[in-house]
Design an enzyme around this catalytic site. Structure first.
Site, PDB file in Angstrom:
ATOM      1  N   GLY A  23       1.633  -1.230  10.996  1.00 40.39           N
ATOM      2  CA  GLY A  23       1.904  -1.222   9.562  1.00 40.39           C
ATOM      3  C   GLY A  23       0.619  -1.333   8.764  1.00 40.39           C
ATOM      4  O   GLY A  23      -0.474  -1.029   9.264  1.00 40.39           O
ATOM      5  N   CYS A  24       0.723  -1.786   7.551  1.00 40.80           N
ATOM      6  CA  CYS A  24      -0.446  -1.915   6.670  1.00 40.80           C
ATOM      7  C   CYS A  24      -1.532  -2.740   7.345  1.00 40.80           C
ATOM      8  O   CYS A  24      -1.282  -3.848   7.825  1.00 40.80           O
ATOM      9  CB  CYS A  24      -0.026  -2.570   5.359  1.00 40.80           C
ATOM     10  SG  CYS A  24      -1.420  -2.956   4.281  1.00 40.80           S
ATOM     11  N   PHE A  25      -2.745  -2.212   7.382  1.00 35.67           N
ATOM     12  CA  PHE A  25      -3.805  -2.906   8.099  1.00 35.67           C
ATOM     13  C   PHE A  25      -4.297  -4.173   7.408  1.00 35.67           C
ATOM     14  O   PHE A  25      -4.982  -4.993   8.017  1.00 35.67           O
ATOM     15  CB  PHE A  25      -4.987  -1.994   8.431  1.00 35.67           C
ATOM     16  CG  PHE A  25      -5.467  -1.050   7.351  1.00 35.67           C
ATOM     17  CD1 PHE A  25      -5.369  -1.338   5.994  1.00 35.67           C
ATOM     18  CD2 PHE A  25      -6.043   0.164   7.713  1.00 35.67           C
ATOM     19  CE1 PHE A  25      -5.838  -0.464   5.029  1.00 35.67           C
ATOM     20  CE2 PHE A  25      -6.521   1.064   6.754  1.00 35.67           C
ATOM     21  CZ  PHE A  25      -6.413   0.742   5.405  1.00 35.67           C
ATOM     22  N   TRP A  26      -3.949  -4.376   6.146  1.00 35.08           N
ATOM     23  CA  TRP A  26      -4.410  -5.587   5.459  1.00 35.08           C
ATOM     24  C   TRP A  26      -3.913  -6.846   6.164  1.00 35.08           C
ATOM     25  O   TRP A  26      -4.671  -7.795   6.368  1.00 35.08           O
ATOM     26  CB  TRP A  26      -3.924  -5.588   4.011  1.00 35.08           C
ATOM     27  CG  TRP A  26      -4.524  -4.538   3.138  1.00 35.08           C
ATOM     28  CD1 TRP A  26      -5.644  -3.797   3.376  1.00 35.08           C
ATOM     29  CD2 TRP A  26      -4.025  -4.109   1.867  1.00 35.08           C
ATOM     30  NE1 TRP A  26      -5.871  -2.932   2.329  1.00 35.08           N
ATOM     31  CE2 TRP A  26      -4.899  -3.097   1.396  1.00 35.08           C
ATOM     32  CE3 TRP A  26      -2.927  -4.472   1.098  1.00 35.08           C
ATOM     33  CZ2 TRP A  26      -4.698  -2.470   0.169  1.00 35.08           C
ATOM     34  CZ3 TRP A  26      -2.736  -3.828  -0.125  1.00 35.08           C
ATOM     35  CH2 TRP A  26      -3.611  -2.848  -0.585  1.00 35.08           C
ATOM     36  N   MET A  32       0.859  -1.078   0.000  1.00 30.02           N
ATOM     37  CA  MET A  32       0.000   0.000   0.000  1.00 30.02           C
ATOM     38  C   MET A  32       0.871   1.093   0.000  1.00 30.02           C
ATOM     39  O   MET A  32       1.513   1.222   0.947  1.00 30.02           O
ATOM     40  CB  MET A  32      -0.743   0.006   1.226  1.00 30.02           C
ATOM     41  CG  MET A  32      -2.008  -0.687   1.129  1.00 30.02           C
ATOM     42  SD  MET A  32      -3.000  -0.778   2.431  1.00 30.02           S
ATOM     43  CE  MET A  32      -3.068   0.391   3.219  1.00 30.02           C
TER      44      MET A  32
END
Length: 220
Positions: free
Chosen positions: A45-48, A1
């Site tokens: 970090g990236c929530f995915w 992202m």
């Protein structure tokens, strides 16, 4: 992202709009808290990846990706990505404390990302990717501090934990297209190269606490 993916996401948005799916860019709705449930909020970090990892734990009913820790009301993904809102990409976890405890969620949290890298997770840099454990009660704050001490003393990481310990003020759910992104886009290059290793790391640390024991594998 990541900025290299914003263009691709923009194309997906335009395609969705053409098909009458523009609501994907509306913010998700937060679920109602059920009787006996508790809620916890983390940024790593990236929530995915963090959403997917937490969602695989027994006792977790739902995980929502969103934004927390900043000052801008109702931020969009694009605004948070400028690193000027103060928000970090975060997840809100709805769970049954009789099945999975808050300290166990902390164990998963510290295993599912690198809490020793300041304002960075892998290729993603900026305060919007910082590590934060948000607390709602003094008991949660004490549990976070104990988990940080344990993580530092374990020697698992070469550096010291830099996770912020912050009272939660408000959590804003992210846009609908971010929800369950890992599960819906398993072959996406970023998911395969960045998110999947983090989910695998969390799963390895939480064996015995998983809804499904089947291992995740990389796509060739």
């Amino acid at each position: 992202m990541k900025k290299i993916h914003l263009y691709a996401l923009s194309l997906l948005f335009l395609a969705g709009y053409a098909q009458g799916q523009s609501n994907d860019h509306a913010p998700a709705k937060l679920p109602d808290l059920k009787s006996g449930e508790a809620v916890a909020t983390f940024a790593g970090g990236c929530f995915w990846a963090l959403e997917e990892g937490m969602n695989q734990l027994k006792g977790v009913r739902e995980v929502v990706s969103g934004y927390a820790g900043g000052t801008v009301k109702n931020p969009t993904y694009e605004q948070v990505g400028t690193d000027r809102t103060g928000h970090a990409e975060s997840v809100q976890v709805y769970y049954d404390p009789k099945v999975v405890s808050y300290p166990q969620l902390l164990e998963a949290f510290f295993a599912g990302h690198d809490p020793t890298t300041l304002n960075r997770q892998g290729p993603d840099a900026g305060r919007d990717y910082r590590s934060v454990a948000f607390y709602r009660t003094p008991e949660e704050k004490a549990a976070i501090m104990a988990a940080i001490k344990e993580t530092n003393e374990s020697g698992h990481y070469s550096g010291k934990v830099v996770t912020e310990v912050t009272p939660l003020t408000v959590f804003y759910p992210a846009e609908m297209y971010h929800q369950n992104y890992f599960a819906l886009h398993p072959n996406q290059p970023y998911i395969q190269s960045v998110s999947l290793p983090k989910v695998q790391k969390l799963r390895k640390a939480m064996v015995g606490h998983l809804k499904n024991s089947t291992s995740l594998t990389m796509v060739d």
